[in-house]
Design a protein around this motif. Structure first.
Motif, PDB file in Angstrom:
ATOM      1  N   ASP A  11     -33.205 -34.871  -3.687  1.00 57.51           N
ATOM      2  CA  ASP A  11     -33.300 -33.822  -2.827  1.00 57.51           C
ATOM      3  C   ASP A  11     -32.508 -32.667  -3.532  1.00 57.51           C
ATOM      4  O   ASP A  11     -33.025 -31.496  -3.219  1.00 57.51           O
ATOM      5  CB  ASP A  11     -32.266 -34.098  -1.535  1.00 57.51           C
ATOM      6  CG  ASP A  11     -33.576 -34.958  -0.636  1.00 57.51           C
ATOM      7  OD1 ASP A  11     -34.846 -35.014  -0.871  1.00 57.51           O
ATOM      8  OD2 ASP A  11     -33.246 -35.524   0.375  1.00 57.51           O
ATOM      9  N   LEU A  12     -31.403 -32.896  -4.082  1.00 56.04           N
ATOM     10  CA  LEU A  12     -30.334 -31.918  -4.818  1.00 56.04           C
ATOM     11  C   LEU A  12     -31.341 -31.040  -5.719  1.00 56.04           C
ATOM     12  O   LEU A  12     -31.360 -30.012  -5.591  1.00 56.04           O
ATOM     13  CB  LEU A  12     -29.430 -32.505  -5.392  1.00 56.04           C
ATOM     14  CG  LEU A  12     -28.129 -32.787  -4.536  1.00 56.04           C
ATOM     15  CD1 LEU A  12     -27.045 -33.075  -5.368  1.00 56.04           C
ATOM     16  CD2 LEU A  12     -27.723 -31.386  -3.964  1.00 56.04           C
ATOM     17  N   ILE A  13     -31.969 -31.912  -6.468  1.00 51.03           N
ATOM     18  CA  ILE A  13     -32.875 -31.275  -7.683  1.00 51.03           C
ATOM     19  C   ILE A  13     -33.883 -30.311  -7.191  1.00 51.03           C
ATOM     20  O   ILE A  13     -34.288 -29.023  -7.473  1.00 51.03           O
ATOM     21  CB  ILE A  13     -33.318 -32.134  -8.603  1.00 51.03           C
ATOM     22  CG1 ILE A  13     -32.190 -32.977  -9.410  1.00 51.03           C
ATOM     23  CG2 ILE A  13     -34.363 -31.479  -9.670  1.00 51.03           C
ATOM     24  CD1 ILE A  13     -31.373 -32.264 -10.453  1.00 51.03           C
ATOM     25  N   LYS A  15     -33.929 -29.062  -4.032  1.00 50.22           N
ATOM     26  CA  LYS A  15     -33.336 -27.594  -3.604  1.00 50.22           C
ATOM     27  C   LYS A  15     -33.168 -26.667  -4.702  1.00 50.22           C
ATOM     28  O   LYS A  15     -33.215 -25.592  -4.380  1.00 50.22           O
ATOM     29  CB  LYS A  15     -32.136 -28.026  -2.731  1.00 50.22           C
ATOM     30  CG  LYS A  15     -32.302 -28.721  -1.355  1.00 50.22           C
ATOM     31  CD  LYS A  15     -32.159 -27.776  -0.126  1.00 50.22           C
ATOM     32  CE  LYS A  15     -32.512 -28.292   1.159  1.00 50.22           C
ATOM     33  NZ  LYS A  15     -32.774 -27.359   2.012  1.00 50.22           N
ATOM     34  N   GLY A  16     -32.406 -27.161  -5.538  1.00 56.46           N
ATOM     35  CA  GLY A  16     -32.131 -26.298  -6.456  1.00 56.46           C
ATOM     36  C   GLY A  16     -33.330 -25.983  -7.164  1.00 56.46           C
ATOM     37  O   GLY A  16     -33.246 -24.298  -7.556  1.00 56.46           O
ATOM     38  N   LEU A  17     -34.292 -26.427  -7.740  1.00 55.99           N
ATOM     39  CA  LEU A  17     -35.601 -26.007  -8.347  1.00 55.99           C
ATOM     40  C   LEU A  17     -36.221 -24.754  -7.446  1.00 55.99           C
ATOM     41  O   LEU A  17     -36.451 -23.871  -7.828  1.00 55.99           O
ATOM     42  CB  LEU A  17     -36.405 -26.920  -8.452  1.00 55.99           C
ATOM     43  CG  LEU A  17     -36.639 -27.631  -9.783  1.00 55.99           C
ATOM     44  CD1 LEU A  17     -37.489 -28.884  -9.602  1.00 55.99           C
ATOM     45  CD2 LEU A  17     -37.037 -26.700 -10.852  1.00 55.99           C
ATOM     46  N   GLN A  19     -34.876 -23.136  -4.874  1.00 65.18           N
ATOM     47  CA  GLN A  19     -34.059 -21.872  -4.894  1.00 65.18           C
ATOM     48  C   GLN A  19     -34.306 -20.924  -6.129  1.00 65.18           C
ATOM     49  O   GLN A  19     -34.493 -19.854  -5.965  1.00 65.18           O
ATOM     50  CB  GLN A  19     -32.444 -22.358  -4.841  1.00 65.18           C
ATOM     51  CG  GLN A  19     -31.552 -21.061  -4.254  1.00 65.18           C
ATOM     52  CD  GLN A  19     -32.321 -20.463  -2.892  1.00 65.18           C
ATOM     53  OE1 GLN A  19     -32.922 -20.897  -2.131  1.00 65.18           O
ATOM     54  NE2 GLN A  19     -32.100 -18.829  -3.120  1.00 65.18           N
ATOM     55  N   ILE A  20     -34.195 -21.469  -7.515  1.00 64.74           N
ATOM     56  CA  ILE A  20     -34.282 -20.857  -8.774  1.00 64.74           C
ATOM     57  C   ILE A  20     -35.627 -20.026  -8.760  1.00 64.74           C
ATOM     58  O   ILE A  20     -35.995 -18.932  -8.930  1.00 64.74           O
ATOM     59  CB  ILE A  20     -34.158 -21.785  -9.970  1.00 64.74           C
ATOM     60  CG1 ILE A  20     -32.797 -22.500  -9.879  1.00 64.74           C
ATOM     61  CG2 ILE A  20     -34.488 -20.971 -10.962  1.00 64.74           C
ATOM     62  CD1 ILE A  20     -32.406 -23.242 -10.861  1.00 64.74           C
ATOM     63  N   LEU A  81     -39.680 -31.993 -16.217  1.00 60.53           N
ATOM     64  CA  LEU A  81     -38.166 -31.933 -16.378  1.00 60.53           C
ATOM     65  C   LEU A  81     -37.538 -33.377 -16.444  1.00 60.53           C
ATOM     66  O   LEU A  81     -38.391 -34.146 -15.849  1.00 60.53           O
ATOM     67  CB  LEU A  81     -37.777 -31.296 -15.217  1.00 60.53           C
ATOM     68  CG  LEU A  81     -37.589 -29.880 -14.814  1.00 60.53           C
ATOM     69  CD1 LEU A  81     -37.190 -29.728 -13.257  1.00 60.53           C
ATOM     70  CD2 LEU A  81     -36.816 -29.135 -15.920  1.00 60.53           C
ATOM     71  N   LYS A 104     -32.984 -31.185 -17.795  1.00 61.02           N
ATOM     72  CA  LYS A 104     -32.542 -30.968 -16.553  1.00 61.02           C
ATOM     73  C   LYS A 104     -31.247 -30.091 -16.634  1.00 61.02           C
ATOM     74  O   LYS A 104     -30.683 -29.389 -15.835  1.00 61.02           O
ATOM     75  CB  LYS A 104     -32.323 -31.921 -15.498  1.00 61.02           C
ATOM     76  CG  LYS A 104     -33.501 -32.329 -14.584  1.00 61.02           C
ATOM     77  CD  LYS A 104     -33.147 -33.310 -13.626  1.00 61.02           C
ATOM     78  CE  LYS A 104     -34.446 -33.950 -13.045  1.00 61.02           C
ATOM     79  NZ  LYS A 104     -34.479 -35.103 -12.225  1.00 61.02           N
ATOM     80  N   ASN A 108     -30.828 -22.050 -15.421  1.00 61.65           N
ATOM     81  CA  ASN A 108     -31.907 -21.543 -14.641  1.00 61.65           C
ATOM     82  C   ASN A 108     -32.828 -20.692 -15.335  1.00 61.65           C
ATOM     83  O   ASN A 108     -34.262 -20.669 -14.945  1.00 61.65           O
ATOM     84  CB  ASN A 108     -31.341 -21.149 -13.172  1.00 61.65           C
ATOM     85  CG  ASN A 108     -30.015 -20.325 -13.231  1.00 61.65           C
ATOM     86  OD1 ASN A 108     -29.366 -20.521 -14.540  1.00 61.65           O
ATOM     87  ND2 ASN A 108     -29.586 -19.841 -12.109  1.00 61.65           N
ATOM     88  N   LEU A 111     -35.394 -22.267 -17.167  1.00 60.68           N
ATOM     89  CA  LEU A 111     -36.527 -22.666 -16.384  1.00 60.68           C
ATOM     90  C   LEU A 111     -37.673 -21.582 -15.963  1.00 60.68           C
ATOM     91  O   LEU A 111     -38.649 -21.927 -16.203  1.00 60.68           O
ATOM     92  CB  LEU A 111     -35.975 -23.293 -14.931  1.00 60.68           C
ATOM     93  CG  LEU A 111     -36.938 -23.636 -14.045  1.00 60.68           C
ATOM     94  CD1 LEU A 111     -37.546 -24.969 -14.474  1.00 60.68           C
ATOM     95  CD2 LEU A 111     -36.425 -23.985 -12.812  1.00 60.68           C
TER      96      LEU A 111
END
Lengths: 209, 132
Positions: A11-13, A15-17, A19-20, A81, A104, A108, A111
């Protein structure tokens, strides 16, 4: 509108992805899935401009998924990734049809750069990986991989690909099993492969057996 | 307004954490750092309600940073998160005085629950049975 599908079991990844990507592409449609089956479902439902996927997800792993996905949707670009160091996986992933490979721990900005380049229809590897490749590969990339094997290694490679065991090959060539094992380790390393099945697949694909 | 300091060397994870917390809590100030040294510097430079830290980070790892924070700021709760889903780490963190331990692959809801509990003064150790 740009359509981006992201797949990761963390989930964390996700969310981060997301957002970026949202910051880089505020108007994009971004959807999340948590496994390989989810990627397939979404790929069947609608068209995507790019899939960004983790390589190690539960169930069918990302590499298997990539093979199948490229078979069913050959034009769909996939950026892989991974938490694995790039030199271990990048070549394998690109050979399996990925449009790019990113660790990973990349920043960012990298990415976004990778996504931009892939959306233009190009491939992406990191500058670090490009340097590694330049160091490692001492033959032109246009040459098939097996041409860097010595004649003896190539002979053993074909026998392994045909399904012969170390014991059988040693007996056929009248040398010790240790010698065959040593050749095998060396040729696997040269081919950037790990398992016999990969050798067989490669040999079949390149019509060597 | 709760103030949370996040330490992780992976930008994607930091951004994921920030986003998850912003979505779940209304009044929040978040600062991000990328390694253990920056974590200690920021932890000692301002007042924080909570620290969330990775274990494997450059310069100083999360466990060492946790110990140093405990020495100087025994009341500041530290939640350790890690890629390792191992109770070995959880007990290390517990012994070192951490407020909680979580694997990064848990669901978003569990991460939020752990942060909520720790901000309320509790401990959160999902993978081992310890008295809080």
């Amino acid at each position: 509108m740009l359509r981006i599908l992201i797949a990761d079991d963390h989930d964390l990844i996700l969310k981060g992805l997301k957002q970026i990507l949202k910051e880089a592409y505020p108007h994009a449609l971004i959807e999340e899935v948590k496994n390989a089956e989810g990627v397939f479902k979404k790929a069947i439902q609608q068209e995507w401009d790019i899939v960004i996927s983790d390589i190690s997800m539960p169930g069918r792993g990302g590499l298997d998924m990539l093979h199948d996905l490229k078979e069913s949707f050959p034009k769909l670009p996939v950026l892989i990734l991974s938490v694995h160091p790039e030199e271990q996986y990048a070549m394998r992933v690109l050979r399996a049809g990925a449009a790019g490979y990113l660790s990973k721990d990349s920043a960012n900005e990298e990415l976004v750069k990778a996504v931009q380049r892939i959306l233009l229809g190009r491939k992406y590897i990191s500058p670090y990986m490009a340097e590694k490749l330049a160091e490692q590969i001492d033959v032109p990339l246009s040459k098939p991989l097996h041409t860097i094997l010595s004649d003896k290694e190539f002979h053993i490679f074909k026998l392994i690909a045909e399904g012969k065991s170390i014991v059988e090959i040693a007996a056929m060539l009248s040398v010790s099993q240790t010698t065959i094992s040593t050749h095998k380790a060396k040729l696997l390393s040269k081919m950037h492969m790990r398992a016999n099945a990969e050798l067989t697949r490669y040999a079949l694909e390149n019509k060597l057996i | 307004m709760k103030r949370i300091l996040i330490a992780d060397d992976h930008a994607i994870v930091r951004i994921g954490f920030r986003q998850l917390l912003m979505d779940s809590f209304s009044q929040l100030y978040i600062e991000e750092v990328e390694d253990g040294e920056q974590l200690l510097k920021s932890a000692f430079a301002a007042q924080w309600d909570m620290v969330i830290s990775d274990i494997n980070m450059p310069v100083i790892n999360g466990i060492i940073a946790l110990q140093k924070i405990r020495e100087r700021l025994p009341d500041l709760p530290v939640l350790i998160v890690s890629m390792h889903d191992s109770s070995k780490y959880a007990s290390h963190v517990h012994k070192a005085g951490g407020a909680g331990y979580l694997s990064k692959d848990v669901a978003a809801t569990e991460l939020v629950k752990a942060v909520q509990l720790i901000l309320a003064g509790n401990k959160y150790f999902a993978s081992i049975n310890v008295e809080g």
